[in-house]
Design an enzyme around this catalytic site. Structure first.
Site, PDB file in Angstrom:
ATOM      1  N   LYS A  17       2.851  13.138  -7.476  1.00 34.80           N
ATOM      2  CA  LYS A  17       2.872  12.007  -8.422  1.00 34.80           C
ATOM      3  C   LYS A  17       1.566  11.221  -8.347  1.00 34.80           C
ATOM      4  CE  LYS A  17       5.095   7.731  -7.531  1.00 34.80           C
ATOM      5  NZ  LYS A  17       4.077   6.728  -7.795  1.00 34.80           N
ATOM      6  N   ASN A  18       1.151  10.886  -7.137  1.00 37.92           N
ATOM      7  CA  ASN A  18       0.003   9.997  -6.998  1.00 37.92           C
ATOM      8  C   ASN A  18      -1.311  10.685  -7.317  1.00 37.92           C
ATOM      9  OD1 ASN A  18       1.755   8.006  -6.366  1.00 37.92           O
ATOM     10  ND2 ASN A  18       1.207   7.871  -4.187  1.00 37.92           N
ATOM     11  N   ARG A  89       2.123   0.871 -12.380  1.00 37.28           N
ATOM     12  CA  ARG A  89       0.866   0.282 -11.937  1.00 37.28           C
ATOM     13  C   ARG A  89      -0.281   1.284 -12.001  1.00 37.28           C
ATOM     14  NH1 ARG A  89      -1.586  -3.600  -9.016  1.00 37.28           N
ATOM     15  NH2 ARG A  89      -2.877  -2.636  -7.442  1.00 37.28           N
ATOM     16  N   ASP A 113      -0.645 -10.251 -12.847  1.00 38.93           N
ATOM     17  CA  ASP A 113      -1.541 -10.677 -11.761  1.00 38.93           C
ATOM     18  C   ASP A 113      -2.733 -11.458 -12.312  1.00 38.93           C
ATOM     19  OD1 ASP A 113      -0.137  -9.436  -9.755  1.00 38.93           O
ATOM     20  OD2 ASP A 113      -1.221  -7.551  -9.979  1.00 38.93           O
ATOM     21  N   ASP A 302       4.088   5.288   2.130  1.00 37.14           N
ATOM     22  CA  ASP A 302       5.112   5.848   1.241  1.00 37.14           C
ATOM     23  C   ASP A 302       6.179   6.653   1.991  1.00 37.14           C
ATOM     24  OD1 ASP A 302       3.904   4.655  -0.870  1.00 37.14           O
ATOM     25  OD2 ASP A 302       3.057   6.469  -1.743  1.00 37.14           O
TER      26      ASP A 302
HETATM   27  C1  UD1 Z   1      -1.394   3.994  -4.156  1.00 37.53           C
HETATM   28  C2  UD1 Z   1      -0.132   4.795  -4.361  1.00 37.53           C
HETATM   29  C3  UD1 Z   1       1.022   4.209  -3.567  1.00 37.53           C
HETATM   30  C4  UD1 Z   1       0.626   4.105  -2.104  1.00 37.53           C
HETATM   31  C5  UD1 Z   1      -0.677   3.343  -1.955  1.00 37.53           C
HETATM   32  C6  UD1 Z   1      -1.185   3.296  -0.524  1.00 37.53           C
HETATM   33  C7  UD1 Z   1      -0.365   5.622  -6.603  1.00 37.53           C
HETATM   34  C8  UD1 Z   1       0.147   5.635  -7.979  1.00 37.53           C
HETATM   35  N1  UD1 Z   1       0.205   4.777  -5.761  1.00 37.53           N
HETATM   36  O1  UD1 Z   1      -1.150   2.684  -4.670  1.00 37.53           O
HETATM   37  O2  UD1 Z   1       2.145   5.074  -3.721  1.00 37.53           O
HETATM   38  O3  UD1 Z   1       1.637   3.439  -1.411  1.00 37.53           O
HETATM   39  O4  UD1 Z   1      -1.701   3.952  -2.761  1.00 37.53           O
HETATM   40  O5  UD1 Z   1      -1.314   4.563  -0.019  1.00 37.53           O
HETATM   41  O6  UD1 Z   1      -1.248   6.378  -6.258  1.00 37.53           O
HETATM   42  N2  UD1 Z   1      -5.361  -4.148  -2.744  1.00 37.53           N
HETATM   43  C9  UD1 Z   1      -6.183  -5.235  -2.840  1.00 37.53           C
HETATM   44  N3  UD1 Z   1      -7.071  -5.306  -3.861  1.00 37.53           N
HETATM   45  C10 UD1 Z   1      -7.204  -4.333  -4.794  1.00 37.53           C
HETATM   46  C11 UD1 Z   1      -6.379  -3.196  -4.670  1.00 37.53           C
HETATM   47  C12 UD1 Z   1      -5.463  -3.135  -3.625  1.00 37.53           C
HETATM   48  O7  UD1 Z   1      -6.116  -6.144  -2.024  1.00 37.53           O
HETATM   49  O8  UD1 Z   1      -8.036  -4.453  -5.696  1.00 37.53           O
HETATM   50  C13 UD1 Z   1      -4.364  -4.100  -1.650  1.00 37.53           C
HETATM   51  C14 UD1 Z   1      -2.948  -4.006  -2.203  1.00 37.53           C
HETATM   52  O9  UD1 Z   1      -2.412  -5.274  -2.500  1.00 37.53           O
HETATM   53  C15 UD1 Z   1      -2.223  -3.334  -1.067  1.00 37.53           C
HETATM   54  C16 UD1 Z   1      -3.297  -2.427  -0.456  1.00 37.53           C
HETATM   55  O10 UD1 Z   1      -4.547  -2.923  -0.920  1.00 37.53           O
HETATM   56  O11 UD1 Z   1      -1.831  -4.270  -0.111  1.00 37.53           O
HETATM   57  C17 UD1 Z   1      -3.144  -0.970  -0.824  1.00 37.53           C
HETATM   58  O12 UD1 Z   1      -3.294  -0.807  -2.179  1.00 37.53           O
HETATM   59  P1  UD1 Z   1      -3.894   0.513  -2.834  1.00 37.53           P
HETATM   60  O13 UD1 Z   1      -4.424   1.426  -1.775  1.00 37.53           O
HETATM   61  O14 UD1 Z   1      -4.816   0.101  -3.923  1.00 37.53           O
HETATM   62  O15 UD1 Z   1      -2.596   1.167  -3.447  1.00 37.53           O
HETATM   63  P2  UD1 Z   1      -2.349   1.671  -4.901  1.00 37.53           P
HETATM   64  O16 UD1 Z   1      -3.545   2.433  -5.394  1.00 37.53           O
HETATM   65  O17 UD1 Z   1      -1.828   0.576  -5.747  1.00 37.53           O
END
Ligand code: UD1
Length: 419
Positions: A17-18, A89, A113, A302
């Site tokens: 999925k990711n 998202r 957000d 996850d």
């Molecule tokens: C992706 C995965 C999700 C997984 C996560 C971490 C997909 C669709 N989803 O989510 O299943 O759990 O990676 O492995 O691929 N953050 C910031 N600023 C930003 C972006 C993120 O502070 O600009 C923080 C988030 O709030 C969170 C952390 O970083 O606490 C991890 O987020 P991120 O690695 O970006 O996860 P996703 O890409 O949303």
């Protein structure tokens, strides 16, 4: 479902999925037909397909064969549908490709957000470093750029998966060299790099924490096979151990599950790494292990709910620490209803051995929590009902059918209730 049966047999792991959601977004970088294979039959792929269709992409899908064709026009639209974006998202992944290719991207802020909020600051600040001008107009994030983006060096405060992917997809068409430092290293990012490279991108360091990208003028569409889903594979591995089962997980990649397999082995699983997958056998009551989630190659967040479900029936006390997301422990309340002995404190949860889990009605609050509650139900005495299973549909293809084939006593009642 009624607990008490061991999972025995074979299950095939579909594409991740990711990964696939980002590969779909990456198709926007080249006009013409992108073909993706090993596409999982999950809800999020359909929603992302609708997001792309709203941008002018013609989407053709053969669900049974896991095949997806994306015909991208010469000039895709710039505005992603707000309602769809709020549903997943991952749709924020169209931001980088659209601004790089079309000079403008309009994406509703997921969940409203605010700009500069933690959730998107790394995406936004990185794109700004590449020359995009970012505004918020009526709850919509607007990224604009006249001409080509300009390569730059970006240091990420945190190795965010989504930000790394967005900046990678923007960087491949930028002028000059883009460096992403402290980049996320998840296998799904390496998969995206593989597809982009086949499209003609020049990327050095795929799978490492420093990505060096030499921008090119244009990319061409390709056919690409999605990497197998390590989280789905890990979920079945946990299920095998919890139920004292014996499961052949076809296409489960040990190389992507390093620390997960190590923890499961410490907990008592017998694991055979085979050429075409993994075999996981549970022979005794699992032993407790401590787990700390971290960005890859750390233990994946996850798989946190699934590991908490495992710990709840293990023989000792364990300490689980979540370092990636804030709200993952909501799920503990539901697991508690099944009799699990859990105490949360900040980003830690202490799991003490429960004498037994007992069936109850519980609610899936997200995709992984839902899968974990099903695993718990498979070992609980009596009947467990998991509601809101549409969350599970977001990430697990044919979950009930696969578990039934492994011998589980489980059935789906309606869209909103599974037995
Ligand atoms: C992706 C995965 C999700 C997984 C996560 C971490 C997909 C669709 N989803 O989510 O299943 O759990 O990676 O492995 O691929 N953050 C910031 N600023 C930003 C972006 C993120 O502070 O600009 C923080 C988030 O709030 C969170 C952390 O970083 O606490 C991890 O987020 P991120 O690695 O970006 O996860 P996703 O890409 O949303």
């Amino acid at each position: 479902m009624t607990g008490g049966t061991r999972l025995i047999g074979e299950v095939a792991v579909p594409g991740a999925k990711n990964s696939v959601l980002k590969l779909m977004a990456a198709s926007l970088l080249a006009s013409g037909r992108t073909t993706l294979t090993a596409v999982p039959d999950i809800l999020d792929v359909a929603v992302m397909g609708d997001v792309l269709a709203g941008l002018g992409v013609s989407v053709v899908r053969d669900v049974r064969h896991g095949w997806l064709g994306l015909d991208v026009p010469d000039e895709p639209g710039a505005a992603a549908d707000g309602d769809l974006v709020r549903r997943i998202r991952a749709s924020v992944a169209v931001l980088g490709p659209l601004v790089a290719r079309c000079g403008e991207a309009r994406v509703a802020l997921p969940g409203g957000d605010a700009i500069g909020s933690r959730a998107l600051d790394l995406h936004v600040n990185g794109l700004a470093k590449l020359g995009a001008v970012i505004d918020v107009e009526g709850g919509v994030l607007v990224a604009r750029n006249s001409g080509r983006l300009q390569g730059a060096t970006i240091w990420l405060d945190f190795p965010s998966v989504g930000a790394t992917e967005n900046l990678l997809m923007a960087g491949v068409l930028a002028k000059g060299t883009t460096v992403i430092d402290n980049a996320a290293r998840e296998p799904e990012i390496a998969d995206l790099c593989a597809m982009l490279t086949a499209m003609g991108a020049r990327i050095d360091g795929a799978g490492s924490s420093t990505l060096v990208i030499d921008g090119v003028d244009a990319l061409t569409p390709v056919e690409h096979r999605t990497v197998p889903d390590r989280i789905v594979a890990g979920t079945y591995a946990v299920g095998a151990l919890m139920t004292g089962g014996d499961v052949m997980i076809r296409d489960g990649r040990a190389g992507h599950l390093g620390i997960v397999l190590e923890k499961l082995a410490q907990a008592g699983a017998e694991i055979d790494v085979l050429a075409d997958g993994l075999r996981v056998v549970g022979r005794e009551r699992p032993r407790s292990v401590d787990v700390v989630t971290l960005p890859y190659p750390g233990f994946p967040t996850d798989l946190l709910p699934q590991i908490i479900a495992l710990e709840s029936i293990s023989s000792g006390t364990s300490l689980i620490t979540e370092n990636v997301f804030d709200s993952r422990f909501v799920f503990c309340r539901e697991l508690h209803k099944l009799g699990a002995d859990l105490r949360t404190d900040g980003h830690h949860v202490v799991v003490r051995p429960a004498r037994r889990l007992t069936g109850a009605q519980v609610m899936a609050s997200d995709v992984r929590a839902g899968a974990a509650l099903v695993l718990a139900g498979l070992v609980a005495d009596g009947e467990t009902v998991v509601t809101d299973v549409h969350h599970i549909d977001r990430g697990y293809a044919s979950f009930v059918e696969s578990l039934t084939a492994l011998g589980a006593n489980i059935r789906r009642v309606t869209d909103d209730g599974a037995g």
